[in-house]
Design a protein around this motif. Structure first.
Motif, PDB file in Angstrom:
ATOM      1  N   VAL A  30      90.729 101.956  38.487  1.00  0.00           N
ATOM      2  CA  VAL A  30      89.585 102.165  39.369  1.00  0.00           C
ATOM      3  C   VAL A  30      88.376 101.987  38.467  1.00  0.00           C
ATOM      4  CG1 VAL A  30      88.317 103.787  40.823  1.00  0.00           C
ATOM      5  CG2 VAL A  30      90.822 103.726  40.912  1.00  0.00           C
ATOM      6  N   SER A  31      87.546 101.013  38.794  1.00  0.00           N
ATOM      7  CA  SER A  31      86.421 100.656  37.929  1.00  0.00           C
ATOM      8  C   SER A  31      85.306 101.694  37.965  1.00  0.00           C
ATOM      9  CB  SER A  31      85.854  99.295  38.337  1.00  0.00           C
ATOM     10  OG  SER A  31      86.836  98.310  38.188  1.00  0.00           O
ATOM     11  N   ALA A  32      84.615 101.813  36.829  1.00  0.00           N
ATOM     12  CA  ALA A  32      83.440 102.678  36.742  1.00  0.00           C
ATOM     13  C   ALA A  32      82.426 102.239  37.781  1.00  0.00           C
ATOM     14  CB  ALA A  32      82.829 102.590  35.346  1.00  0.00           C
ATOM     15  N   GLY A  33      81.569 103.140  38.166  1.00  0.00           N
ATOM     16  CA  GLY A  33      80.529 102.788  39.120  1.00  0.00           C
ATOM     17  C   GLY A  33      80.775 103.333  40.508  1.00  0.00           C
ATOM     18  N   VAL A  34      81.897 104.039  40.708  1.00  0.00           N
ATOM     19  CA  VAL A  34      82.104 104.697  41.996  1.00  0.00           C
ATOM     20  C   VAL A  34      80.978 105.715  42.153  1.00  0.00           C
ATOM     21  CG1 VAL A  34      83.631 106.196  43.322  1.00  0.00           C
ATOM     22  CG2 VAL A  34      84.602 104.365  41.926  1.00  0.00           C
ATOM     23  N   ILE A  35      80.332 105.737  43.320  1.00  0.00           N
ATOM     24  CA  ILE A  35      79.151 106.580  43.527  1.00  0.00           C
ATOM     25  C   ILE A  35      79.456 107.678  44.538  1.00  0.00           C
ATOM     26  CG2 ILE A  35      76.755 106.591  44.347  1.00  0.00           C
ATOM     27  CD1 ILE A  35      76.560 103.684  43.400  1.00  0.00           C
ATOM     28  N   ASP A  36      79.078 108.919  44.193  1.00  0.00           N
ATOM     29  CA  ASP A  36      79.252 110.027  45.137  1.00  0.00           C
ATOM     30  C   ASP A  36      78.079 110.069  46.114  1.00  0.00           C
ATOM     31  OD1 ASP A  36      77.105 111.309  43.863  1.00  0.00           O
ATOM     32  OD2 ASP A  36      78.352 112.806  42.877  1.00  0.00           O
ATOM     33  N   GLN A  37      78.096 111.030  47.012  1.00  0.00           N
ATOM     34  CA  GLN A  37      77.073 111.102  48.054  1.00  0.00           C
ATOM     35  C   GLN A  37      75.695 111.470  47.528  1.00  0.00           C
ATOM     36  OE1 GLN A  37      78.995 113.661  50.926  1.00  0.00           O
ATOM     37  NE2 GLN A  37      80.181 111.951  51.732  1.00  0.00           N
ATOM     38  N   ALA A  38      75.626 111.999  46.304  1.00  0.00           N
ATOM     39  CA  ALA A  38      74.333 112.337  45.708  1.00  0.00           C
ATOM     40  C   ALA A  38      73.800 111.200  44.837  1.00  0.00           C
ATOM     41  CB  ALA A  38      74.449 113.621  44.882  1.00  0.00           C
TER      42      ALA A  38
END
Length: 162
Positions: free
Chosen positions: A112-120
């Motif tokens: 799973v690549s870096a850069g996954v963004i949470d809701q904040a």
């Protein structure tokens, strides 16, 4: 006039008290802003899993809900290379990937690549990589009887019933 001065003085002290309480770190009704990036807390198959069925789905559980459009997943093996892109479903904080049937007895690496963004708006800082190994192929050969091992022999005559 004295009453007005007294009211102004009380309002001034109330304002000063509010500022001091806020400055001392007291949380507001929504608490402090979320500054924690998402991370992966579980995978299926697990890290280093063995005898994984070749028709398995692969899931990733994040520490919090994320923007599913920011999830990038790659599955590959040294033997066969990169697996074609897998359909993904996402619910809550879990992403499920459905690859085509995997090869038997093969070590796979999932990323799973870096850069996954949470809701904040916080980004997962680095790639998450794990591996698992599929099981061996099932035995699909039906049993057979070898003709030269039959007793009595095939087409034998005058065979005793005892």
């Amino acid at each position: 006039m004295k009453k007005l001065k007294k009211i102004v003085r009380l309002m001034f002290f109330a304002l000063i008290a509010t500022v001091l309480i806020t400055a001392c770190g007291r949380k507001g009704p929504d608490g402090p802003p979320d500054m924690t990036p998402p991370k992966i807390v579980a995978t299926n198959p697990a890290l280093g899993g063995i005898d994984v069925p070749s028709n398995t789905s692969i899931s990733v559980t994040f520490s919090e809900p994320v923007d599913e459009k920011t999830i990038s997943f790659v599955l590959w093996s040294a033997a066969t290379g990169t697996v074609p892109p897998c359909p993904m479903s996402y619910s809550g904080a879990i992403a499920i990937f459905t690859p085509p049937a995997l090869d038997y007895n093969t070590k796979y690496f999932a990323t799973v690549s870096a850069g996954v963004i949470d809701q904040a708006g916080n980004k997962m800082p680095s790639d998450y990589v794990w591996d698992f190994t599929t099981g061996t192929a099932p035995d699909t050969t039906p049993p057979t009887v070898l003709p030269d091992t039959l007793e009595p022999a095939s087409d034998a005559a005058n065979v005793s019933i005892y």
